[in-house]
Design a protein around this motif. Structure first.
Motif, PDB file in Angstrom:
ATOM      1  N   MET A  47      41.409 -52.980 -50.584  1.00  0.00           N
ATOM      2  CA  MET A  47      41.485 -53.992 -51.648  1.00  0.00           C
ATOM      3  C   MET A  47      41.632 -55.370 -51.003  1.00  0.00           C
ATOM      4  O   MET A  47      42.435 -55.548 -50.091  1.00  0.00           O
ATOM      5  N   ASN A  48      40.830 -56.325 -51.486  1.00  0.00           N
ATOM      6  CA  ASN A  48      40.941 -57.721 -51.075  1.00  0.00           C
ATOM      7  C   ASN A  48      40.822 -58.601 -52.302  1.00  0.00           C
ATOM      8  O   ASN A  48      40.377 -58.159 -53.364  1.00  0.00           O
ATOM      9  N   PHE A  49      41.239 -59.845 -52.154  1.00  0.00           N
ATOM     10  CA  PHE A  49      41.270 -60.754 -53.284  1.00  0.00           C
ATOM     11  C   PHE A  49      40.289 -61.915 -53.087  1.00  0.00           C
ATOM     12  O   PHE A  49      40.173 -62.456 -51.986  1.00  0.00           O
ATOM     13  N   ASN A  50      39.613 -62.272 -54.180  1.00  0.00           N
ATOM     14  CA  ASN A  50      38.708 -63.421 -54.189  1.00  0.00           C
ATOM     15  C   ASN A  50      37.653 -63.293 -53.084  1.00  0.00           C
ATOM     16  O   ASN A  50      37.516 -64.172 -52.227  1.00  0.00           O
ATOM     17  N   VAL A  51      36.893 -62.190 -53.142  1.00  0.00           N
ATOM     18  CA  VAL A  51      35.904 -61.883 -52.105  1.00  0.00           C
ATOM     19  C   VAL A  51      34.565 -62.508 -52.486  1.00  0.00           C
ATOM     20  O   VAL A  51      33.972 -62.163 -53.519  1.00  0.00           O
ATOM     21  N   LYS A  52      34.054 -63.400 -51.661  1.00  0.00           N
ATOM     22  CA  LYS A  52      32.854 -64.162 -51.977  1.00  0.00           C
ATOM     23  C   LYS A  52      31.656 -63.266 -52.262  1.00  0.00           C
ATOM     24  O   LYS A  52      30.943 -63.465 -53.245  1.00  0.00           O
ATOM     25  N   LYS A  53      31.406 -62.283 -51.425  1.00  0.00           N
ATOM     26  CA  LYS A  53      30.213 -61.440 -51.615  1.00  0.00           C
ATOM     27  C   LYS A  53      30.298 -60.646 -52.912  1.00  0.00           C
ATOM     28  O   LYS A  53      29.276 -60.386 -53.565  1.00  0.00           O
ATOM     29  N   ASP A  54      31.508 -60.260 -53.308  1.00  0.00           N
ATOM     30  CA  ASP A  54      31.675 -59.545 -54.576  1.00  0.00           C
ATOM     31  C   ASP A  54      31.410 -60.467 -55.760  1.00  0.00           C
ATOM     32  O   ASP A  54      30.782 -60.059 -56.752  1.00  0.00           O
ATOM     33  N   VAL A  55      31.885 -61.704 -55.668  1.00  0.00           N
ATOM     34  CA  VAL A  55      31.652 -62.675 -56.743  1.00  0.00           C
ATOM     35  C   VAL A  55      30.162 -62.937 -56.898  1.00  0.00           C
ATOM     36  O   VAL A  55      29.631 -62.981 -58.019  1.00  0.00           O
TER      37      VAL A  55
ATOM     38  N   LEU B 148      33.762 -63.224 -66.544  1.00  0.00           N
ATOM     39  CA  LEU B 148      33.463 -63.122 -65.121  1.00  0.00           C
ATOM     40  C   LEU B 148      33.780 -64.454 -64.442  1.00  0.00           C
ATOM     41  O   LEU B 148      33.742 -65.509 -65.081  1.00  0.00           O
ATOM     42  N   PRO B 149      34.096 -64.424 -63.140  1.00  0.00           N
ATOM     43  CA  PRO B 149      34.342 -65.685 -62.435  1.00  0.00           C
ATOM     44  C   PRO B 149      33.129 -66.599 -62.534  1.00  0.00           C
ATOM     45  O   PRO B 149      32.001 -66.173 -62.339  1.00  0.00           O
ATOM     46  N   GLY B 150      33.389 -67.854 -62.856  1.00  0.00           N
ATOM     47  CA  GLY B 150      32.299 -68.822 -63.007  1.00  0.00           C
ATOM     48  C   GLY B 150      31.763 -68.934 -64.416  1.00  0.00           C
ATOM     49  O   GLY B 150      30.975 -69.856 -64.698  1.00  0.00           O
ATOM     50  N   ASP B 151      32.130 -68.006 -65.321  1.00  0.00           N
ATOM     51  CA  ASP B 151      31.795 -68.202 -66.731  1.00  0.00           C
ATOM     52  C   ASP B 151      32.328 -69.556 -67.184  1.00  0.00           C
ATOM     53  O   ASP B 151      33.335 -70.058 -66.656  1.00  0.00           O
ATOM     54  N   ILE B 152      31.700 -70.118 -68.204  1.00  0.00           N
ATOM     55  CA  ILE B 152      32.210 -71.364 -68.768  1.00  0.00           C
ATOM     56  C   ILE B 152      33.132 -71.035 -69.937  1.00  0.00           C
ATOM     57  O   ILE B 152      32.737 -70.363 -70.888  1.00  0.00           O
TER      58      ILE B 152
ATOM     59  N   ILE C 259      31.178 -68.155 -71.819  1.00  0.00           N
ATOM     60  CA  ILE C 259      29.724 -68.277 -71.740  1.00  0.00           C
ATOM     61  C   ILE C 259      29.268 -67.835 -70.359  1.00  0.00           C
ATOM     62  O   ILE C 259      29.652 -68.448 -69.354  1.00  0.00           O
ATOM     63  N   PRO C 260      28.438 -66.787 -70.248  1.00  0.00           N
ATOM     64  CA  PRO C 260      27.915 -66.393 -68.931  1.00  0.00           C
ATOM     65  C   PRO C 260      27.213 -67.572 -68.267  1.00  0.00           C
ATOM     66  O   PRO C 260      26.418 -68.274 -68.892  1.00  0.00           O
ATOM     67  N   ALA C 261      27.508 -67.782 -66.988  1.00  0.00           N
ATOM     68  CA  ALA C 261      27.003 -68.972 -66.293  1.00  0.00           C
ATOM     69  C   ALA C 261      25.490 -69.088 -66.372  1.00  0.00           C
ATOM     70  O   ALA C 261      24.955 -70.180 -66.610  1.00  0.00           O
ATOM     71  N   HIS C 262      24.782 -67.974 -66.198  1.00  0.00           N
ATOM     72  CA  HIS C 262      23.318 -68.041 -66.154  1.00  0.00           C
ATOM     73  C   HIS C 262      22.710 -68.374 -67.513  1.00  0.00           C
ATOM     74  O   HIS C 262      21.536 -68.735 -67.591  1.00  0.00           O
ATOM     75  N   LEU C 263      23.506 -68.268 -68.584  1.00  0.00           N
ATOM     76  CA  LEU C 263      22.994 -68.584 -69.920  1.00  0.00           C
ATOM     77  C   LEU C 263      23.323 -70.003 -70.368  1.00  0.00           C
ATOM     78  O   LEU C 263      22.834 -70.444 -71.414  1.00  0.00           O
ATOM     79  N   VAL C 264      24.132 -70.712 -69.605  1.00  0.00           N
ATOM     80  CA  VAL C 264      24.617 -72.010 -70.079  1.00  0.00           C
ATOM     81  C   VAL C 264      23.487 -72.982 -70.418  1.00  0.00           C
ATOM     82  O   VAL C 264      23.502 -73.582 -71.503  1.00  0.00           O
ATOM     83  N   PRO C 265      22.484 -73.183 -69.542  1.00  0.00           N
ATOM     84  CA  PRO C 265      21.416 -74.126 -69.927  1.00  0.00           C
ATOM     85  C   PRO C 265      20.733 -73.728 -71.233  1.00  0.00           C
ATOM     86  O   PRO C 265      20.500 -74.580 -72.110  1.00  0.00           O
ATOM     87  N   GLU C 266      20.422 -72.450 -71.380  1.00  0.00           N
ATOM     88  CA  GLU C 266      19.766 -71.989 -72.604  1.00  0.00           C
ATOM     89  C   GLU C 266      20.697 -72.105 -73.806  1.00  0.00           C
ATOM     90  O   GLU C 266      20.270 -72.466 -74.909  1.00  0.00           O
ATOM     91  N   VAL C 267      21.978 -71.813 -73.600  1.00  0.00           N
ATOM     92  CA  VAL C 267      22.948 -71.886 -74.690  1.00  0.00           C
ATOM     93  C   VAL C 267      23.104 -73.322 -75.182  1.00  0.00           C
ATOM     94  O   VAL C 267      23.120 -73.585 -76.388  1.00  0.00           O
ATOM     95  N   VAL C 268      23.212 -74.251 -74.250  1.00  0.00           N
ATOM     96  CA  VAL C 268      23.377 -75.654 -74.649  1.00  0.00           C
ATOM     97  C   VAL C 268      22.147 -76.131 -75.403  1.00  0.00           C
ATOM     98  O   VAL C 268      22.259 -76.754 -76.465  1.00  0.00           O
TER      99      VAL C 268
ATOM    100  N   MET D 252      22.816 -63.024 -61.584  1.00  0.00           N
ATOM    101  CA  MET D 252      21.815 -63.633 -62.451  1.00  0.00           C
ATOM    102  C   MET D 252      21.849 -65.162 -62.377  1.00  0.00           C
ATOM    103  O   MET D 252      20.925 -65.819 -62.842  1.00  0.00           O
ATOM    104  N   TRP D 253      22.902 -65.703 -61.810  1.00  0.00           N
ATOM    105  CA  TRP D 253      22.969 -67.153 -61.605  1.00  0.00           C
ATOM    106  C   TRP D 253      22.171 -67.510 -60.358  1.00  0.00           C
ATOM    107  O   TRP D 253      22.416 -66.971 -59.277  1.00  0.00           O
ATOM    108  N   LYS D 254      21.249 -68.448 -60.468  1.00  0.00           N
ATOM    109  CA  LYS D 254      20.364 -68.818 -59.353  1.00  0.00           C
ATOM    110  C   LYS D 254      20.632 -70.213 -58.801  1.00  0.00           C
ATOM    111  O   LYS D 254      19.919 -70.683 -57.928  1.00  0.00           O
ATOM    112  N   GLY D 255      21.664 -70.872 -59.293  1.00  0.00           N
ATOM    113  CA  GLY D 255      21.915 -72.245 -58.864  1.00  0.00           C
ATOM    114  C   GLY D 255      22.965 -72.365 -57.783  1.00  0.00           C
ATOM    115  O   GLY D 255      23.278 -71.412 -57.058  1.00  0.00           O
ATOM    116  N   GLU D 256      23.531 -73.543 -57.695  1.00  0.00           N
ATOM    117  CA  GLU D 256      24.544 -73.858 -56.675  1.00  0.00           C
ATOM    118  C   GLU D 256      25.804 -73.032 -56.900  1.00  0.00           C
ATOM    119  O   GLU D 256      26.137 -72.657 -58.030  1.00  0.00           O
ATOM    120  N   ARG D 257      26.530 -72.755 -55.812  1.00  0.00           N
ATOM    121  CA  ARG D 257      27.772 -71.989 -55.890  1.00  0.00           C
ATOM    122  C   ARG D 257      28.900 -72.718 -55.160  1.00  0.00           C
ATOM    123  O   ARG D 257      28.662 -73.516 -54.263  1.00  0.00           O
TER     124      ARG D 257
END
Length: 300
Positions: A1-9, A199-203, A214-223, A15-20
């Protein structure tokens, strides 16, 4: 067990294709967060719901401030469970190996950056489950600038918390006891807040009515979709008032070409709709002409 693991996030939010961010969370651009402040819960909720994201809202929460302010930001998530000596020793050892200090709730606060919101599953613990008090709320304000928290559990020092400028907190209950007897089991992992999943990074979109994730990858479409809903509602109220269309016609997901043509005329000629003149309605016209196989006369 580890906490705040980048590869897991990154895997969780693939589905998010932008900056992280350095921790792997999606970095939804700031201009979308600003745009969300002008939108209502229902306007934002609809484009998510029709895509099958039906477990994103929770309304059974109390608000630190009842003044209409919204809480909008990028989620940093954490999950906790009741204490157990061997589990607590294991989790604390892992935290120390990862360079973490203080208590489990401090681990989360120490990771926050500008624009973040902490989303915490304290398993509805209120007595000795007070995740935030005056000091940590001050720390959140300093780190996030405009953030706050969604706590499926308790808070304390409410009078102090209310004096911290610029924050909003959603919570389940208040108790004077300090937080005790809990163990972290997840940090930037999927997190349940009542009936909703984050999920981490949701709005986080918090209003007087409750909190929507709001799922991050849907934010542009949602707005964009919410802006369309806003002007369609404006037009729809006008048409119902004039008895041009029924509420059943206005509430359908797919409008007819005739209705869309009248909407375009409304946007061109009504000063209230000037800000919507650059919107592309080609998708709506395509659905009006060719039909939507998923449309079943919904009144969303």
């Amino acid at each position: 067990m580890n906490f705040n693991v980048k590869k897991d996030v990154i895997q969780l939010t693939s589905m998010w294709k932008g900056e992280r961010f350095p921790d792997g969370r999606p970095r939804v651009p700031d201009h979308y967060l600003k745009a969300l402040h002008a939108l209502t819960l229902e306007e934002v909720w609809k484009p998510i719901f029709v895509k099958g994201y039906i477990n994103q809202f929770e309304g059974e929460l109390k608000l630190l401030h009842q003044d209409g302010r919204k809480l909008i930001g990028r989620a940093v998530t954490a999950v906790y469970c009741p204490t157990r000596p061997d589990l607590n020793e294991c989790a604390m050892d892992i935290g120390r190996e990862e360079g973490r200090t203080g208590t489990y709730n401090q681990w989360v606060i120490d990771s926050l950056v500008e624009g973040d919101v902490c989303v915490i599953d304290m398993y509805d613990k209120i007595y000795k489950g007070t995740f935030l008090g005056g000091n940590l709320t001050t720390a959140i304000a300093n780190r996030t600038k405009t953030g706050g928290g969604v706590i499926w559990g308790g808070i304390r020092d409410v009078e102090q918390m209310k004096q911290v400028p610029g924050v909003q907190v959603f919570y389940r209950g208040i108790d004077p006891t300090p937080i005790r007897e809990f163990v972290m089991t997840g940090f930037n992992t999927p997190t349940r807040i009542g009936k909703a999943i984050c999920l981490p990074g949701d709005i986080v979109f918090g209003t007087d009515s409750g909190v929507l994730f709001i799922p991050a990858h849907l934010v542009p479409e949602v707005v964009d979709g919410a802006v369309k809903t806003k002007v369609k509602d404006m037009f729809g109220f006008e048409m119902i008032t004039q008895n041009r269309f029924t509420t059943a016609q206005i509430d359908k997901n797919v409008w007819t070409v005739e209705m869309l043509d009248l909407l375009m005329e409304f946007i061109r000629n009504d000063h209230r709709a000037e800000e919507f003149q650059e919107i592309d309605w080609s998708e709506e016209y395509d659905l009006a002409i060719n039909g939507d196989p998923n449309d079943t006369q919904s009144a969303l």
